[in-house]
Design an enzyme around this catalytic site. Structure first.
Site, mmCIF file in Angstrom:
data_model
loop_
_atom_site.group_PDB
_atom_site.id
_atom_site.type_symbol
_atom_site.label_atom_id
_atom_site.label_comp_id
_atom_site.label_asym_id
_atom_site.label_seq_id
_atom_site.Cartn_x
_atom_site.Cartn_y
_atom_site.Cartn_z
ATOM 1 N N TYR A 131 0.801 -1.222 0.000
ATOM 2 C CA TYR A 131 0.000 0.000 0.000
ATOM 3 C C TYR A 131 0.836 1.275 0.000
ATOM 4 O O TYR A 131 0.311 2.348 0.242
ATOM 5 C CB TYR A 131 -0.880 0.037 1.251
ATOM 6 C CG TYR A 131 -2.162 -0.752 1.183
ATOM 7 C CD1 TYR A 131 -2.174 -2.094 0.861
ATOM 8 C CD2 TYR A 131 -3.377 -0.139 1.497
ATOM 9 C CE1 TYR A 131 -3.345 -2.813 0.846
ATOM 10 C CE2 TYR A 131 -4.552 -0.861 1.479
ATOM 11 C CZ TYR A 131 -4.533 -2.198 1.154
ATOM 12 O OH TYR A 131 -5.699 -2.898 1.147
ATOM 13 N N LYS A 178 4.899 -14.148 3.344
ATOM 14 C CA LYS A 178 4.856 -15.082 2.220
ATOM 15 C C LYS A 178 6.263 -15.173 1.666
ATOM 16 O O LYS A 178 6.527 -14.804 0.514
ATOM 17 C CB LYS A 178 3.834 -14.558 1.186
ATOM 18 C CG LYS A 178 3.557 -15.480 0.022
ATOM 19 C CD LYS A 178 2.797 -16.735 0.374
ATOM 20 C CE LYS A 178 2.691 -17.626 -0.849
ATOM 21 N NZ LYS A 178 2.245 -18.995 -0.540
ATOM 22 N N ASP A 211 -1.099 -17.892 3.330
ATOM 23 C CA ASP A 211 -2.141 -18.833 2.872
ATOM 24 C C ASP A 211 -2.471 -19.837 3.973
ATOM 25 O O ASP A 211 -3.643 -20.106 4.268
ATOM 26 C CB ASP A 211 -1.711 -19.528 1.558
ATOM 27 C CG ASP A 211 -0.276 -20.033 1.557
ATOM 28 O OD1 ASP A 211 0.446 -19.801 2.552
ATOM 29 O OD2 ASP A 211 0.125 -20.674 0.557
ATOM 30 N N ASP A 235 -5.126 -6.427 5.734
ATOM 31 C CA ASP A 235 -6.454 -6.009 5.275
ATOM 32 C C ASP A 235 -7.325 -7.241 5.044
ATOM 33 O O ASP A 235 -8.468 -7.320 5.511
ATOM 34 C CB ASP A 235 -6.312 -5.200 3.979
ATOM 35 C CG ASP A 235 -7.653 -4.782 3.412
ATOM 36 O OD1 ASP A 235 -8.491 -4.307 4.197
ATOM 37 O OD2 ASP A 235 -7.864 -4.951 2.196
ATOM 38 N N ASP A 239 -10.655 -8.918 7.584
ATOM 39 C CA ASP A 239 -12.034 -9.217 7.165
ATOM 40 C C ASP A 239 -12.365 -10.674 7.496
ATOM 41 O O ASP A 239 -13.459 -10.983 7.978
ATOM 42 C CB ASP A 239 -12.229 -8.986 5.660
ATOM 43 C CG ASP A 239 -12.857 -7.628 5.333
ATOM 44 O OD1 ASP A 239 -12.473 -6.633 5.982
ATOM 45 O OD2 ASP A 239 -13.730 -7.561 4.444
HETATM 46 C C1 IPM Z 1 -9.823 -1.001 5.128
HETATM 47 C C2 IPM Z 1 -10.228 -0.761 3.695
HETATM 48 C C3 IPM Z 1 -9.220 0.095 2.959
HETATM 49 C C4 IPM Z 1 -7.888 -0.622 2.995
HETATM 50 C C5 IPM Z 1 -9.614 0.464 1.518
HETATM 51 C C6 IPM Z 1 -10.865 1.290 1.508
HETATM 52 C C7 IPM Z 1 -8.532 1.145 0.764
HETATM 53 O O1 IPM Z 1 -10.464 -1.962 3.042
HETATM 54 O O2 IPM Z 1 -9.587 -0.038 5.861
HETATM 55 O O3 IPM Z 1 -9.770 -2.160 5.547
HETATM 56 O O4 IPM Z 1 -7.692 -1.630 2.298
HETATM 57 O O5 IPM Z 1 -7.018 -0.194 3.746
HETATM 58 MN MN MN Z 2 -10.426 -3.691 4.366
#
Ligand code: IPM
Ligand code: MN
Ligand code: NAD
Length: 344
Positions: A131, A178, A211, A235, A239
């Protein structure tokens, strides 16, 4: 002086869940001043700038920032989101993105046989990795196109996030990378991991490939304490961890730099355009993000009371649709508010 919190509800469900969370926080953190700013897609589409300098200056002066979500289907370019969320993380050097995932009740687990209590933190490096914004596109649109994104990792950046991981761990740090496919960054992460782990003999140090870490998370999320990893892996894994703990509608997050005064709080989820505007979004992630904010500002007892009220409401079935309930956003937040006043 009373702490000042800059509130950016943002887009989509951010505008629905953040005001509910702030309404609860208002009763809990006596004296906190909340100031709302429209930093969102409407402003971006109208003016071409989402975060104008005069608002940025107010954010600089705030003790904390509370953000809903940035993202709107009307805006096609990634520059919009980068100019708000990415920019704030970078310009304030908020390198530690703390994303806790705790299973509040077994009934919330999507797993057939949740084996153990799940209570982990995905600690995401927030300023480097994939990023870092380094890369280029050559001959875009042609059949000769080349697109490059650099995986940027520095000795200092890797060391400080690993130190942070050991500082917040209770029993173990699992470093995830990785290295078999990305040996350059892998070598740096491993060398720094060995060095930092040596300074913390009381905490177990373990490594998994990303993975395998995803597979382990699904097989037995209860095994983890702190998972520390680079930006993009963090990230994705946050999730996944959020979903395993009941859903990303429940997952809070905070962005920190322990050397600086500033911090940015935001739920893990996005603006959820598929359900926005219908009043059905789960406000729990935003409310628990508010809990992290309270803790950061020193209102620890209030933060604990808020988390207890969330747990009590969830266990009593006072839930939005994503958790199998039928409450609206406002009703779910109100249910937590009632339990807060009753003390559980
Ligand atoms: C998060 C989001 C962001 C990221 C996006 C919106 C760029 O998914 O904060 O988790 O990947 O950092
Ligand atoms: Mn995210
Ligand atoms: P998302 O997190 O917005 O939604 C993913 C799925 O989870 C959707 O089905 C959504 O309905 C559901 N969901 C999310 N939050 C929920 C909640 N509180 N209650 C109930 N269900 C919920 O991810 P996406 O669809 O990939 O992204 C939508 C937009 O948000 C994109 O523009 C993306 O870039 C942006 N985004 C922003 C942030 C942020 O600002 N922190 C984080 C993630 C995504």
């Amino acid at each position: 002086m009373a702490p000042r919190v800059a509130v950016l509800p943002g887009d989509g469900i951010g505008r629905e869940v953040v005001p509910e969370a702030v309404a609860l926080l208002q009763g809990l953190g006596p004296g906190i001043e909340f100031e709302f700013f429209d930093v969102d897609a409407d402003r971006y589409l109208r003016t071409g700038v989402a975060l104008p300098p005069e608002i940025f200056r107010r954010l600089e002066q705030a003790d904390a920032i509370f953000l809903g979500a940035i993202g709107d289907p009307r805006v096609g370019d990634a520059a919009y989101q980068a100019s708000v969320l990415g920019h704030l993380r970078t310009v304030f050097d908020l390198y530690a993105n703390v994303r806790p995932a705790r299973l509040l009740d077994e009934s919330l687990s999507p797993l057939r046989h949740p084996r153990r209590r799940m209570d982990l933190v995905v600690l995401r490096e927030n300023t480097e990795g994939l990023y870092a914004g380094m890369g280029a596109r050559y001959r875009p649109g042609s059949d000769q196109e080349v697109a490059i994104v650099h995986h940027y990792n520095t000795y200092a950046g890797v060391t400080r996030i690993l130190e942070y991981a050991f500082a917040i761990a209770r029993r173990e740090v699992c470093m995830v990378d990785k290295w078999n496919a990305m040996p350059e960054s892998g070598a740096l992460w491993h060398a720094r991991f060995r060095a930092v782990a040596e300074r913390h003999p009381g905490i177990r140090a373990r490594h998994l490939m990303v993975d395998a870490a995803a597979a382990h998370l699904v097989r037995d999320p209860g095994q983890f304490d702190v998972i520390v990893t680079e930006n993009c892996f963090g990230d994705i894994l946050s999730d996944l961890a959020g979903e395993l703990a009941g859903g990303i509608g429940m997952a809070p997050s905070g962005n920190f730099n322990p050397a600086g005064r500033r911090a940015l709080f935001e739920p893990v989820h996005g603006s959820a355009p598929d359900i926005a505007g219908r009043g059905v979004a789960n406000p729990v992630a935003a409310i628990r993000t508010g809990g992290m904010l309270l803790q950061h500002l020193g209102f620890e007892a209030a933060a604990r009371a808020l988390e207890a009220a969330v747990v009590a409401a969830i266990r009593a079935g006072e839930r939005t649709r994503d958790l199998g309930g039928n409450l609206s956003t406002a009703e779910a937040a109100a249910a937590i508010g009632r339990r807060l006043r009753r003390g559980g």
